[in-house]
Design a protein around this motif. Sequence first.
Motif, PDB file in Angstrom:
ATOM      1  N   TYR A  33       0.848  -1.191   0.000  1.00  0.00           N
ATOM      2  CA  TYR A  33       0.000   0.000   0.000  1.00  0.00           C
ATOM      3  C   TYR A  33       0.885   1.243   0.000  1.00  0.00           C
ATOM      4  O   TYR A  33       1.961   1.259   0.589  1.00  0.00           O
ATOM      5  N   LEU A  34       0.386   2.264  -0.661  1.00  0.00           N
ATOM      6  CA  LEU A  34       1.060   3.569  -0.698  1.00  0.00           C
ATOM      7  C   LEU A  34       0.603   4.366   0.504  1.00  0.00           C
ATOM      8  O   LEU A  34      -0.602   4.481   0.766  1.00  0.00           O
ATOM      9  N   THR A  35       1.538   4.924   1.266  1.00  0.00           N
ATOM     10  CA  THR A  35       1.179   5.697   2.448  1.00  0.00           C
ATOM     11  C   THR A  35       1.485   7.180   2.302  1.00  0.00           C
ATOM     12  O   THR A  35       0.906   8.004   2.997  1.00  0.00           O
ATOM     13  N   GLU A  36       2.392   7.549   1.397  1.00  0.00           N
ATOM     14  CA  GLU A  36       2.710   8.973   1.219  1.00  0.00           C
ATOM     15  C   GLU A  36       3.301   9.179  -0.178  1.00  0.00           C
ATOM     16  O   GLU A  36       4.104   8.365  -0.651  1.00  0.00           O
ATOM     17  N   LEU A  37       2.889  10.299  -0.800  1.00  0.00           N
ATOM     18  CA  LEU A  37       3.379  10.641  -2.157  1.00  0.00           C
ATOM     19  C   LEU A  37       3.717  12.128  -2.186  1.00  0.00           C
ATOM     20  O   LEU A  37       2.889  12.970  -1.817  1.00  0.00           O
ATOM     21  N   GLY A  38       4.956  12.440  -2.642  1.00  0.00           N
ATOM     22  CA  GLY A  38       5.380  13.833  -2.722  1.00  0.00           C
ATOM     23  C   GLY A  38       6.035  14.136  -4.076  1.00  0.00           C
ATOM     24  O   GLY A  38       6.871  13.372  -4.543  1.00  0.00           O
ATOM     25  N   TYR A  39       5.598  15.246  -4.717  1.00  0.00           N
ATOM     26  CA  TYR A  39       6.167  15.668  -6.014  1.00  0.00           C
ATOM     27  C   TYR A  39       5.850  17.139  -6.217  1.00  0.00           C
ATOM     28  O   TYR A  39       5.072  17.738  -5.467  1.00  0.00           O
ATOM     29  N   PHE A  40       6.440  17.737  -7.289  1.00  0.00           N
ATOM     30  CA  PHE A  40       6.218  19.155  -7.584  1.00  0.00           C
ATOM     31  C   PHE A  40       5.113  19.275  -8.617  1.00  0.00           C
ATOM     32  O   PHE A  40       5.209  18.724  -9.724  1.00  0.00           O
ATOM     33  N   ASP A  41       4.034  19.996  -8.226  1.00  0.00           N
ATOM     34  CA  ASP A  41       2.900  20.198  -9.124  1.00  0.00           C
ATOM     35  C   ASP A  41       3.106  21.517  -9.859  1.00  0.00           C
ATOM     36  O   ASP A  41       3.103  22.588  -9.249  1.00  0.00           O
ATOM     37  N   TYR A  68      11.533  15.271  -9.571  1.00  0.00           N
ATOM     38  CA  TYR A  68      11.805  14.362  -8.462  1.00  0.00           C
ATOM     39  C   TYR A  68      10.491  13.737  -8.014  1.00  0.00           C
ATOM     40  O   TYR A  68       9.389  14.205  -8.307  1.00  0.00           O
ATOM     41  N   LEU A  69      10.609  12.663  -7.179  1.00  0.00           N
ATOM     42  CA  LEU A  69       9.438  11.946  -6.672  1.00  0.00           C
ATOM     43  C   LEU A  69       9.796  11.332  -5.322  1.00  0.00           C
ATOM     44  O   LEU A  69      10.877  10.719  -5.173  1.00  0.00           O
ATOM     45  N   HIS A  70       8.887  11.470  -4.327  1.00  0.00           N
ATOM     46  CA  HIS A  70       9.101  10.926  -2.980  1.00  0.00           C
ATOM     47  C   HIS A  70       7.912  10.032  -2.636  1.00  0.00           C
ATOM     48  O   HIS A  70       6.750  10.445  -2.751  1.00  0.00           O
ATOM     49  N   LEU A  71       8.203   8.776  -2.255  1.00  0.00           N
ATOM     50  CA  LEU A  71       7.148   7.804  -1.948  1.00  0.00           C
ATOM     51  C   LEU A  71       7.427   7.112  -0.607  1.00  0.00           C
ATOM     52  O   LEU A  71       8.604   6.836  -0.293  1.00  0.00           O
ATOM     53  N   LYS A  72       6.332   6.810   0.104  1.00  0.00           N
ATOM     54  CA  LYS A  72       6.388   5.936   1.286  1.00  0.00           C
ATOM     55  C   LYS A  72       5.318   4.870   1.125  1.00  0.00           C
ATOM     56  O   LYS A  72       4.224   5.147   0.604  1.00  0.00           O
ATOM     57  N   PHE A  73       5.578   3.659   1.620  1.00  0.00           N
ATOM     58  CA  PHE A  73       4.679   2.542   1.381  1.00  0.00           C
ATOM     59  C   PHE A  73       4.870   1.517   2.503  1.00  0.00           C
ATOM     60  O   PHE A  73       5.816   1.628   3.318  1.00  0.00           O
ATOM     61  N   GLY A  74       4.011   0.520   2.525  1.00  0.00           N
ATOM     62  CA  GLY A  74       4.087  -0.536   3.530  1.00  0.00           C
ATOM     63  C   GLY A  74       3.376  -1.780   3.047  1.00  0.00           C
ATOM     64  O   GLY A  74       2.614  -1.755   2.079  1.00  0.00           O
ATOM     65  N   LEU A  75       3.559  -2.916   3.808  1.00  0.00           N
ATOM     66  CA  LEU A  75       2.928  -4.177   3.446  1.00  0.00           C
ATOM     67  C   LEU A  75       1.707  -4.419   4.335  1.00  0.00           C
ATOM     68  O   LEU A  75       1.556  -3.830   5.428  1.00  0.00           O
ATOM     69  N   LYS A 121       7.259  -3.403  -5.351  1.00  0.00           N
ATOM     70  CA  LYS A 121       6.808  -4.648  -4.737  1.00  0.00           C
ATOM     71  C   LYS A 121       7.558  -4.856  -3.414  1.00  0.00           C
ATOM     72  O   LYS A 121       8.577  -4.206  -3.173  1.00  0.00           O
ATOM     73  N   GLY A 122       6.986  -5.767  -2.583  1.00  0.00           N
ATOM     74  CA  GLY A 122       7.594  -6.035  -1.278  1.00  0.00           C
ATOM     75  C   GLY A 122       7.547  -7.505  -0.927  1.00  0.00           C
ATOM     76  O   GLY A 122       6.799  -8.287  -1.518  1.00  0.00           O
ATOM     77  N   VAL A 123       8.296  -7.910   0.074  1.00  0.00           N
ATOM     78  CA  VAL A 123       8.356  -9.284   0.548  1.00  0.00           C
ATOM     79  C   VAL A 123       8.467  -9.255   2.066  1.00  0.00           C
ATOM     80  O   VAL A 123       9.170  -8.432   2.635  1.00  0.00           O
TER      81      VAL A 123
END
Length: 729
Positions: A33-41, A68-75, A121-123
């Motif tokens: 799952y995506l928990t945070e998304l950061g970019y320049f609009d 640039y692009l900043h992402l946070k995610f989790g399982l 993807k994650g494991v």
Amino acid sequence: MGACISARGRVLAIVDPVALKASLSSDTTVQIYLTELGYFDKQKGAEVVQTNNFEQIGQLEISPERPYLHLKFGLSTYLESQNNRYAYMLEGKDDDWHFLGTQPELNISRLPPGKYRLLIKGVDFRNNWTSTPLAINIHAREFFYKQPWFYLLAALPFIAFGLIWARNKQQEARRLEKEVALRTRKIRDDKAVIEQQAAELRQLDTMKSRFFTNISHELRTPITLIKAPLEHLIQNDGTSLESRIRRSLSMVLNNAGKLGRLVEELLELSSLEAQKATLKKTSTPLVLFCRQLFSAYESGAALKDIDYRFHTELEEEAHFLIDRKRLEKIINNLLSNALKFTPNGGKIRMSLTRENAQLLIDVQDSGRGIPPEDMAHLFDRYFQTRRDDIATEGGTGIGLALSRELALLMEGDLTVESEWGAGARFSLRFPAIVAMPTEDSRAFVPHIGDTTEGERAAVIAAAHPTPNGSKTKILIVEDNPDMQEFIHHLLAGHYECILANHGAEAWTWLEEEDPRIMDIALILSDVMMPEMDGYTLLEKIKAHERWQLLPVIMLTARSAEEDKLQALRMGVDDYLLKPFSPAELLVRIKNLISNYQVRKEIASREVAPVGKIDIEFAAEFAPANQIWLQEVESAAKEALKKEIKLTAAFIAGKVFLSERQFARKLKKLSGLTPNEYIQEVKLQKARQLLEQQVYTTVNEVARVSGYSSGSYLTRIYQERFGKKPGDYF
């Protein structure tokens, strides 16, 4: 372990930890799952950080200024989440996944331009990978000037230029095709003309060869009728003749022999050209044969103090089959050239050796050598030199060409090695055919070259002139011993003659002011001489302060008009073509010496006043005087050209002087009165017209030269030049 009870409003939740753990442990399905998304609009002009509503994202538009692009995610699993691992890939850009380890976030500082998907993807700790990767559609914009449409727009001028260039090339190709067709037709026409001209040239060459052959044969008869009676006269009546007459007859006989040998060379060349020449080989003691030819030039080498040596490694009695006549011509040519071009005190070496199946004859000298640009043409017929700074030697340019062709006829070769300024080495190679001695193998008398006792006496006389203080002195510069002796014999009764063998020797005497020539009144010089020719000597004389006014007469066999003009431009006082009349030579010498002595007498009267310092300014003002004399000459020529009556008053007006001032200055500088000067100008004009044969009658020449009648011109012309105008027609 007990159950956990949780109440929320009216809902009561009972959680069994054991059952929950067992359920989570047995579930292998893992989602990301995506928990945070950061970019320049770019539309908002600010950075956007989004933590929910990710299903509404759609396609991310990334600005090229801040890609640039900043992402946070989790399982989806909570068991040992610190051991979860992640990986990402830019679909369409990357070929494989990039592993991030246990870090649940991704920072990309510069996204590549284009449209693609970001897959994550994650494991979990049990190595259960997410069944479906997290996918985000990305459109990373590129700068406008890197867009394909911009490249296409920028390329349009080049494309247009290329199309125009291609069109022009097509038109040029069509034009060239037409031009090539036209040139091809012209080449065919020219080829036909060239072939016709080549055939005509071959015909002319054949006619030339036939002419030389015929005239050479025709010359044999008169040469024979000169030589034979002279030989008979000298043999039968030589003892009863005066020594002076005997020397003159010997000189005529010797030069008739030279002319005969020149005729034979022309005939030999014609025979070689027609490929009709054959060898006549006889058994010959080669060492004796070469030594006798070599010895013939020893006297000439001794007169020039040349170290002259012959060396051989062959046995004296060794016999070989050779064509004596042809080999004699080659060796005589090489030795005479070596003697001609080797300076006083030099050295000449001749060697005879055997190299396997060939005989080798080397002639080496320490002369000036051969210029590099002349080496390729040295054996060409009639070639002498391409350099203008080399003294004109004379000669026919036949000798070396004939020698090379004779060497080839003998199945050998003639080669040369030379370094400019360090001498030359000629090498003759031909087959060594051993022969047995025969009865007539020693019965030969090789021709001993052109050195005679008469020439030797003339050269010795040149080195040691006989003083005679009662006669006017003349310096005679002539390299031919016979001509030198003839001129000396002709003038000795009237003048004291100082003899120089070439221009370099004469100039050495003049430059060093040798006491023997300090009071000479005239120089009589040949043009074509070794070491320094007549033109170079004349140039040096006219540039020398002491000798520049000394009269000079040039003797030349070169009748071309440019040769005469060259001598006149350099300031020669008179010139005579060979053959010349002795009476004509005597008259011209007398007139020039008389004029020179008048000038000297005038100069001697100009003595500085007593008590005043005599300061010499002649050198400083000499150029101005020469310019003034040139102006006087130009004025006189102008009058003759425009058929204006040539008078002293006319010339004085042109140089802005009164008649009296003009007469005084002219007398001082030239030794001539105005009337004498005008007479000389008119006579020189007449002489030019007569030599160029511009007119066909004496009266026409007289009129153009400013004379009233042809008879008057005839009388004064003969007095001045010793020759009648009618003799030119």
